[in-house]
Design an enzyme around this catalytic site. Sequence first.
Site, short mmCIF file in Angstrom:
data_model
loop_
_atom_site.label_atom_id
_atom_site.label_comp_id
_atom_site.label_asym_id
_atom_site.label_seq_id
_atom_site.Cartn_x
_atom_site.Cartn_y
_atom_site.Cartn_z
N LYS A 81 1.09 -1.21 0.12
CA LYS A 81 0.06 -0.04 -0.02
C LYS A 81 1.02 1.20 0.03
O LYS A 81 1.91 1.36 0.76
CB LYS A 81 -1.08 -0.06 1.07
CG LYS A 81 -1.97 1.11 1.35
CD LYS A 81 -2.60 1.02 2.57
CE LYS A 81 -3.85 1.97 2.59
NZ LYS A 81 -4.76 1.98 3.92
N SER A 156 -9.52 1.86 2.85
CA SER A 156 -8.75 2.63 2.06
C SER A 156 -7.51 1.72 1.33
O SER A 156 -7.10 2.11 0.61
CB SER A 156 -8.14 3.42 2.76
OG SER A 156 -7.22 2.78 3.78
N SER A 180 -9.92 -0.53 7.06
CA SER A 180 -9.54 -0.53 5.79
C SER A 180 -8.82 -1.68 5.40
O SER A 180 -8.09 -1.74 4.21
CB SER A 180 -8.40 0.76 5.70
OG SER A 180 -9.34 2.03 5.55
N1 GLN Z 1 -13.21 4.02 6.17
C1 GLN Z 1 -12.43 4.61 7.40
C2 GLN Z 1 -12.37 5.94 7.29
O1 GLN Z 1 -12.56 6.34 6.17
C3 GLN Z 1 -11.61 3.71 7.89
C4 GLN Z 1 -10.21 4.10 7.03
C5 GLN Z 1 -9.15 3.03 7.40
O2 GLN Z 1 -9.33 2.10 7.99
N2 GLN Z 1 -7.85 3.54 7.23
O3 GLN Z 1 -11.89 6.27 8.12
#
Ligand code: GLN
Length: 498
Positions: A81, A156, A180
């Site tokens: 990532k 994400s 995420s």
């Molecule tokens: N979807 C969640 C957010 O937007 C989690 C994101 C994540 O785990 N990085 O904060």
Amino acid sequence: MSSELTRMTAAELSEALSKGDTTATEVTQAHLDQIAAVDGKVHAFLHVAADQALDQARQIDEERKKGTVRSPLAGVPIAVKDVFTTTGMPTTCGSRILEGWHPPYDATITTRLKRSGAIILGKTNMDEFAMGSSTENSAYGVTHNPWDLDKIPGGSSGGSAAAVAAYEAPLAIGTDTGGSIRQPAAVCGIVGTKPTYGGSSRYGVVAFASSLDTPGPFGRTVLDTALLHEVMSGHDPMDSTSIDAPVPPVVAAAREADVSGMRIGVVTDLSGEGYQPGVLARFAEAVELLESLGAKVTEVSCPHFRYALPAYYLIAPSECSSNLARFDAMRYGLRAGDDGTRDAEEVMALTREQGFGAEVKRRIILGTYALSSGYYDAYYGKAQQVRTLIIRDFDAAFGQVDVLVSPSTPTTAFRIGERADDPMAMYLADLCTIPSDLAGNAAISVPCGLADEDGLPVGLQVMAPAMADDRLYRVAAAAEAALTGRWGHPLLEDAKGL
Ligand code: GLN
């Protein structure tokens, strides 16, 4: 041969490499070919490091000839990532503000992957600074779900999950702050783990919300995910919140795959209204299956989980507003309007205006507000109190059962664009995953079949107490083995549309 290599699991590749049936160079080339063939459609990668990957592979092959094998992952490709710093490759975090930034150092996990001999194929797409659940918040275009190219791959870490589901890499790493890793794993039909907070190093992981950010592994099978978990985790003196204890025996647990006598609690609060019927049906079947394998299943209520989402959306933006203050046009990446007519503050404002996307700005504003004097106690302070109540819910539940289970997500993958303009609808994608982030314990998502309505993958979430990550793998591997008999192995069949 080349397409066969991309269909193999990391464990199978490891074995084939050790028997001399293939070479790291062949394996790497096969995955680079697959990326070339499908990534135009999937867009999992922001940067493909073909030459570096092949150089690394040749070195691993040379070492093996001389009898040196660094780890079970030596010669196995991996996608990273774009939130992990990597020397010799850009790191953008999916943001314009870091466009063109080449980090001067490797994240601890990048270093561990390199030392293990895993071959880094490149950097994967993500929601800007890991804020999002669909990868649509990337400044560099959307990633498509390999099961249905019109659908989101989750986020994400959507690029990492899509790369593994599209056979572009057998393994990938991501970060989980609110879901995420588990949410994209669920909607892409693969396995993804959020280790215990502090179990995997944050050093060199560009910070979003420091009390939540947790790097973790993706794989197409439970065993593969465990192999990567073991290699990437463990104490790091460079991260002050890193836990100084041995990594839980995740690989052994994945191989044992035994749940007989295990006490499994179904979280009653993570179901009902808003959950897709096909998701609930597959989840219920998975629970029955675990019971038939000898687990003792009971229902458990965690009444404060319903406040997890609002608490998260105060805590995460508060921490992000502080962490993202470092993008000030002076130290990294983009600098806008520095033409001699503006002072430093104007350049900073213009750079942040041009460099950050809408969701990141929304959170910085929200977080700054929640932390400002006069509001701190009412918002941030309250959210921290709610966090404690959620931790207590977990403590009470883990007094009665060994692990908790729920669906990983309320729905399967939604259509690209469907929730893009509706932040609240987007936030709901993490309803089931956020409690474990707030409590800092361990959780996994493992595929449990396809929903009847749309034929898309459904994830089973297993949650375990902090530093009991091995329990996740024990349950997930048992479910995986049993489900393979019932539905086939959805992930090891050809992903649709490719
Ligand atoms: N979807 C969640 C957010 O937007 C989690 C994101 C994540 O785990 N990085 O904060």
